[in-house]
Design a protein around this motif. Structure first.
Motif, PDB file in Angstrom:
ATOM      1  N   LEU A   1      11.495  -2.289   5.138  1.00 32.51           N
ATOM      2  CA  LEU A   1      11.774  -3.504   5.355  1.00 32.51           C
ATOM      3  C   LEU A   1      10.702  -4.409   5.978  1.00 32.51           C
ATOM      4  O   LEU A   1      10.073  -3.805   6.916  1.00 32.51           O
ATOM      5  CB  LEU A   1      13.213  -3.938   5.775  1.00 32.51           C
ATOM      6  N   ALA A   2      10.501  -5.471   5.798  1.00 36.81           N
ATOM      7  CA  ALA A   2       9.684  -6.438   6.401  1.00 36.81           C
ATOM      8  C   ALA A   2      10.255  -7.833   6.615  1.00 36.81           C
ATOM      9  O   ALA A   2      10.891  -8.478   5.922  1.00 36.81           O
ATOM     10  CB  ALA A   2       8.162  -6.699   5.746  1.00 36.81           C
ATOM     11  N   THR A   3      10.193  -8.539   7.669  1.00 37.75           N
ATOM     12  CA  THR A   3      10.558  -9.656   8.096  1.00 37.75           C
ATOM     13  C   THR A   3       9.656 -10.526   9.023  1.00 37.75           C
ATOM     14  O   THR A   3       8.891  -9.950   9.843  1.00 37.75           O
ATOM     15  CB  THR A   3      12.074  -9.692   8.726  1.00 37.75           C
TER      16      THR A   3
ATOM     17  N   PHE B   1       0.829  -1.297  -0.041  1.00 40.74           N
ATOM     18  CA  PHE B   1      -0.134   0.002   0.044  1.00 40.74           C
ATOM     19  C   PHE B   1       1.069   1.275   0.054  1.00 40.74           C
ATOM     20  O   PHE B   1       0.645   2.147  -0.829  1.00 40.74           O
ATOM     21  CB  PHE B   1      -1.064   0.045   1.322  1.00 40.74           C
ATOM     22  N   ILE B   2       1.868   1.411   0.793  1.00 39.27           N
ATOM     23  CA  ILE B   2       2.768   2.375   0.878  1.00 39.27           C
ATOM     24  C   ILE B   2       3.255   2.703  -0.409  1.00 39.27           C
ATOM     25  O   ILE B   2       3.560   3.707  -1.029  1.00 39.27           O
ATOM     26  CB  ILE B   2       3.840   2.268   1.968  1.00 39.27           C
ATOM     27  N   CYS B   3       3.914   1.667  -1.019  1.00 38.51           N
ATOM     28  CA  CYS B   3       4.541   1.737  -2.399  1.00 38.51           C
ATOM     29  C   CYS B   3       3.757   2.261  -3.258  1.00 38.51           C
ATOM     30  O   CYS B   3       4.156   2.999  -4.096  1.00 38.51           O
ATOM     31  CB  CYS B   3       5.081   0.329  -2.642  1.00 38.51           C
ATOM     32  N   ASN B   4       2.653   1.809  -3.366  1.00 39.34           N
ATOM     33  CA  ASN B   4       1.321   2.336  -4.363  1.00 39.34           C
ATOM     34  C   ASN B   4       1.260   3.647  -4.226  1.00 39.34           C
ATOM     35  O   ASN B   4       0.855   4.356  -5.074  1.00 39.34           O
ATOM     36  CB  ASN B   4       0.276   1.418  -4.222  1.00 39.34           C
ATOM     37  N   LEU B   5       1.174   4.488  -2.914  1.00 41.79           N
ATOM     38  CA  LEU B   5       1.063   5.778  -2.645  1.00 41.79           C
ATOM     39  C   LEU B   5       1.848   6.780  -3.633  1.00 41.79           C
ATOM     40  O   LEU B   5       1.292   7.684  -4.084  1.00 41.79           O
ATOM     41  CB  LEU B   5       1.332   6.174  -1.216  1.00 41.79           C
ATOM     42  N   TYR B   6       3.147   6.372  -3.910  1.00 43.18           N
ATOM     43  CA  TYR B   6       3.948   7.281  -4.632  1.00 43.18           C
ATOM     44  C   TYR B   6       3.620   7.138  -6.092  1.00 43.18           C
ATOM     45  O   TYR B   6       3.626   6.067  -6.915  1.00 43.18           O
ATOM     46  CB  TYR B   6       5.453   6.776  -4.373  1.00 43.18           C
TER      47      TYR B   6
ATOM     48  N   ILE C   1      14.022  -4.135  -3.651  1.00 44.39           N
ATOM     49  CA  ILE C   1      15.563  -4.444  -3.294  1.00 44.39           C
ATOM     50  C   ILE C   1      15.634  -5.630  -2.640  1.00 44.39           C
ATOM     51  O   ILE C   1      14.698  -6.026  -1.862  1.00 44.39           O
ATOM     52  CB  ILE C   1      16.364  -3.378  -2.670  1.00 44.39           C
ATOM     53  N   ASP C   2      17.122  -6.379  -2.944  1.00 41.65           N
ATOM     54  CA  ASP C   2      17.004  -7.777  -2.012  1.00 41.65           C
ATOM     55  C   ASP C   2      18.514  -6.898  -1.017  1.00 41.65           C
ATOM     56  O   ASP C   2      19.561  -6.664  -1.763  1.00 41.65           O
ATOM     57  CB  ASP C   2      17.577  -8.687  -2.900  1.00 41.65           C
ATOM     58  N   PRO C   3      18.262  -6.744   0.267  1.00 41.50           N
ATOM     59  CA  PRO C   3      19.164  -6.650   1.162  1.00 41.50           C
ATOM     60  C   PRO C   3      20.657  -7.103   1.050  1.00 41.50           C
ATOM     61  O   PRO C   3      21.651  -6.801   1.320  1.00 41.50           O
ATOM     62  CB  PRO C   3      18.443  -6.737   2.565  1.00 41.50           C
TER      63      PRO C   3
ATOM     64  N   CYS D   1      11.792  -3.717   0.636  1.00 38.94           N
ATOM     65  CA  CYS D   1      12.082  -5.206   0.543  1.00 38.94           C
ATOM     66  C   CYS D   1      11.155  -5.877   1.694  1.00 38.94           C
ATOM     67  O   CYS D   1      11.226  -5.701   2.725  1.00 38.94           O
ATOM     68  CB  CYS D   1      13.396  -5.829   0.939  1.00 38.94           C
ATOM     69  N   LEU D   2       9.952  -6.343   1.056  1.00 44.52           N
ATOM     70  CA  LEU D   2       8.866  -6.892   2.037  1.00 44.52           C
ATOM     71  C   LEU D   2       8.632  -8.322   2.376  1.00 44.52           C
ATOM     72  O   LEU D   2       7.872  -8.701   3.006  1.00 44.52           O
ATOM     73  CB  LEU D   2       7.158  -6.536   1.375  1.00 44.52           C
ATOM     74  N   GLU D   3       9.825  -8.844   1.978  1.00 48.70           N
ATOM     75  CA  GLU D   3       9.807 -10.647   2.252  1.00 48.70           C
ATOM     76  C   GLU D   3      11.219 -10.750   2.460  1.00 48.70           C
ATOM     77  O   GLU D   3      11.930 -11.787   1.940  1.00 48.70           O
ATOM     78  CB  GLU D   3       9.482 -11.376   1.036  1.00 48.70           C
ATOM     79  N   MET D   4      11.991 -10.065   3.519  1.00 46.10           N
ATOM     80  CA  MET D   4      13.349 -10.450   4.073  1.00 46.10           C
ATOM     81  C   MET D   4      13.390 -11.963   4.563  1.00 46.10           C
ATOM     82  O   MET D   4      12.520 -12.306   5.239  1.00 46.10           O
ATOM     83  CB  MET D   4      13.776  -9.430   4.993  1.00 46.10           C
ATOM     84  N   ASN D   5      14.407 -12.532   4.483  1.00 45.96           N
ATOM     85  CA  ASN D   5      14.858 -13.589   4.814  1.00 45.96           C
ATOM     86  C   ASN D   5      15.290 -13.397   6.466  1.00 45.96           C
ATOM     87  O   ASN D   5      15.689 -12.214   6.711  1.00 45.96           O
ATOM     88  CB  ASN D   5      15.839 -14.513   4.137  1.00 45.96           C
ATOM     89  N   THR D   6      15.368 -14.273   7.142  1.00 55.82           N
ATOM     90  CA  THR D   6      15.935 -14.276   8.825  1.00 55.82           C
ATOM     91  C   THR D   6      17.109 -14.573   9.011  1.00 55.82           C
ATOM     92  O   THR D   6      17.685 -14.562   9.973  1.00 55.82           O
ATOM     93  CB  THR D   6      14.763 -15.129   9.595  1.00 55.82           C
ATOM     94  N   ASP D   7      18.017 -14.702   7.929  1.00 51.44           N
ATOM     95  CA  ASP D   7      19.433 -14.859   8.134  1.00 51.44           C
ATOM     96  C   ASP D   7      20.179 -13.602   8.668  1.00 51.44           C
ATOM     97  O   ASP D   7      19.660 -12.523   8.403  1.00 51.44           O
ATOM     98  CB  ASP D   7      20.007 -15.242   6.860  1.00 51.44           C
ATOM     99  N   ARG D   8      21.405 -13.860   9.322  1.00 50.24           N
ATOM    100  CA  ARG D   8      22.183 -12.772   9.477  1.00 50.24           C
ATOM    101  C   ARG D   8      22.487 -11.955   8.481  1.00 50.24           C
ATOM    102  O   ARG D   8      22.911 -12.473   7.317  1.00 50.24           O
ATOM    103  CB  ARG D   8      23.319 -13.149  10.505  1.00 50.24           C
ATOM    104  N   LEU D   9      22.585 -10.409   8.520  1.00 53.58           N
ATOM    105  CA  LEU D   9      23.003  -9.624   7.740  1.00 53.58           C
ATOM    106  C   LEU D   9      24.332  -9.727   7.374  1.00 53.58           C
ATOM    107  O   LEU D   9      25.578 -10.073   8.355  1.00 53.58           O
ATOM    108  CB  LEU D   9      22.591  -8.282   8.096  1.00 53.58           C
ATOM    109  N   LYS D  10      24.749  -9.547   6.168  1.00 56.28           N
ATOM    110  CA  LYS D  10      26.254  -9.330   5.782  1.00 56.28           C
ATOM    111  C   LYS D  10      26.745  -8.231   6.198  1.00 56.28           C
ATOM    112  O   LYS D  10      25.997  -7.021   6.590  1.00 56.28           O
ATOM    113  CB  LYS D  10      26.584  -9.545   4.436  1.00 56.28           C
ATOM    114  N   LYS D  11      28.140  -8.022   6.652  1.00 59.39           N
ATOM    115  CA  LYS D  11      28.863  -6.717   7.247  1.00 59.39           C
ATOM    116  C   LYS D  11      28.495  -5.564   6.080  1.00 59.39           C
ATOM    117  O   LYS D  11      28.374  -4.560   6.274  1.00 59.39           O
ATOM    118  CB  LYS D  11      30.367  -6.977   7.372  1.00 59.39           C
ATOM    119  N   SER D  12      28.640  -6.221   4.674  1.00 59.64           N
ATOM    120  CA  SER D  12      28.445  -5.285   3.618  1.00 59.64           C
ATOM    121  C   SER D  12      27.063  -4.628   3.455  1.00 59.64           C
ATOM    122  O   SER D  12      26.868  -3.234   3.111  1.00 59.64           O
ATOM    123  CB  SER D  12      28.981  -5.780   2.188  1.00 59.64           C
TER     124      SER D  12
END
Length: 291
Positions: free
Chosen positions: A242-244, A162-167, A175-177, A197-208
């Protein structure tokens, strides 16, 4: 409810207790912005946006519009509480696909989404309103990003879309984090108002990835490169949503207070039971957007 979010109070403050979601969210962040009521006139958004694309503006001119929202029926200064005429001398670079309305209009479907997702917690429901309000102004001085977490089937993706559609004008870029540090990660980001990104995985983020999120929320300019095109520097005018279904975890053994200061979690703590699902809820919420 867009109007309601902007007019909820003269001083809007987002205060997020991240410990309620995950120890990794152990930080608080404040974002303040002044909003007031006002009403006014009709504008042609397509003329406005095309004007921005064909003009050159200074950073000083961008500062003048940082708290102004371009609705379908007005340009509204949320800090001063005034409606304004369009000026070709100012860089209005995105518009919201909604009208500003002064009267209070019921929003039963939006209210139900918030209530079900937060289990009726008043502070959490207010946080959702304030997140939307912040995402609708160009101002990035909060230096933050939002993460909707953590229950499955709680309406995170629906609200995010919904928020994305507002613009207006395809200003939201998916994006893919995990690929934020890639060579072409910010291809086309110069035209974006929101990265999501509305479907993030639950893995640890990379340092980059952690480093890039800090750049997105803290820097004024970034390098961008598209395939078969030369690298260029673009102004950072976008925000991050983001969403997870889990938490935001840093690499093993890594602590980063600067990252946590930028992080604001919007708690979606309760899954919606199957017998409580509303058909076409996305369309019904969209019809309520002006209120």
């Amino acid at each position: 409810y867009i109007t309601a979010a902007l007019n909820a109070t003269k001083l809007l403050v987002i205060v997020c207790d991240l410990n309620a979601i995950e120890d990794a969210f152990g930080s608080r962040n404040l974002i303040r912005a002044h909003y007031h009521k006002h009403w006014f006139r009709t504008l042609n958004h397509h003329v406005l946006i095309n004007h921005f694309r064909n003009s050159i503006f200074s950073e000083k001119e961008f500062q003048k519009i940082q708290n102004r929202i371009v609705f379908r029926n007005l340009i509204y200064d949320a800090e001063k509480g005034k409606t304004l005429s369009f000026s070709k001398k100012l860089p209005y670079f995105f518009a919201v696909d909604a009208d500003y309305v002064e009267e209070d209009i019921p929003t039963p479907f939006y209210d139900k989404l918030k209530y079900d997702a937060t289990d009726g917690d008043e502070e959490s429901m207010n946080m959702i309103d304030l997140m939307i309000a912040y995402l609708l102004i160009p101002n990035r001085s909060g230096k933050c990003f939002f993460v909707m977490a953590n229950a499955r089937d709680s309406g995170k993706s629906l609200l995010g879309q919904f928020i994305c559609n507002l613009y207006l004008g395809n200003k939201c870029k998916s994006i893919d984090p995990e690929h934020l540090s890639g060579r072409f990660a910010f291809s086309g980001a110069g035209e974006a108002t929101l990265l999501s990104c509305l479907e993030m995985n639950t893995d640890r983020l990379k340092k980059s990835t952690v480093a890039q999120i800090k750049r997105i929320t803290g820097e004024q300019r970034m390098r961008s490169e598209a395939k078969y095109k030369d690298e260029k520097t673009v102004a950072v005018r976008f925000k991050l949503l983001l969403a997870t279904n889990g938490g935001i975890l840093l690499p093993e053994g890594m602590t980063d207070p600067a990252f946590y200061r930028r992080l604001i979690v919007i708690p979606f703590i309760k899954s919606t039971p199957l017998d409580s699902l509303i058909s076409n809820l996305d369309s019904k919420i969209w019809e309520e957007r002006d209120a």
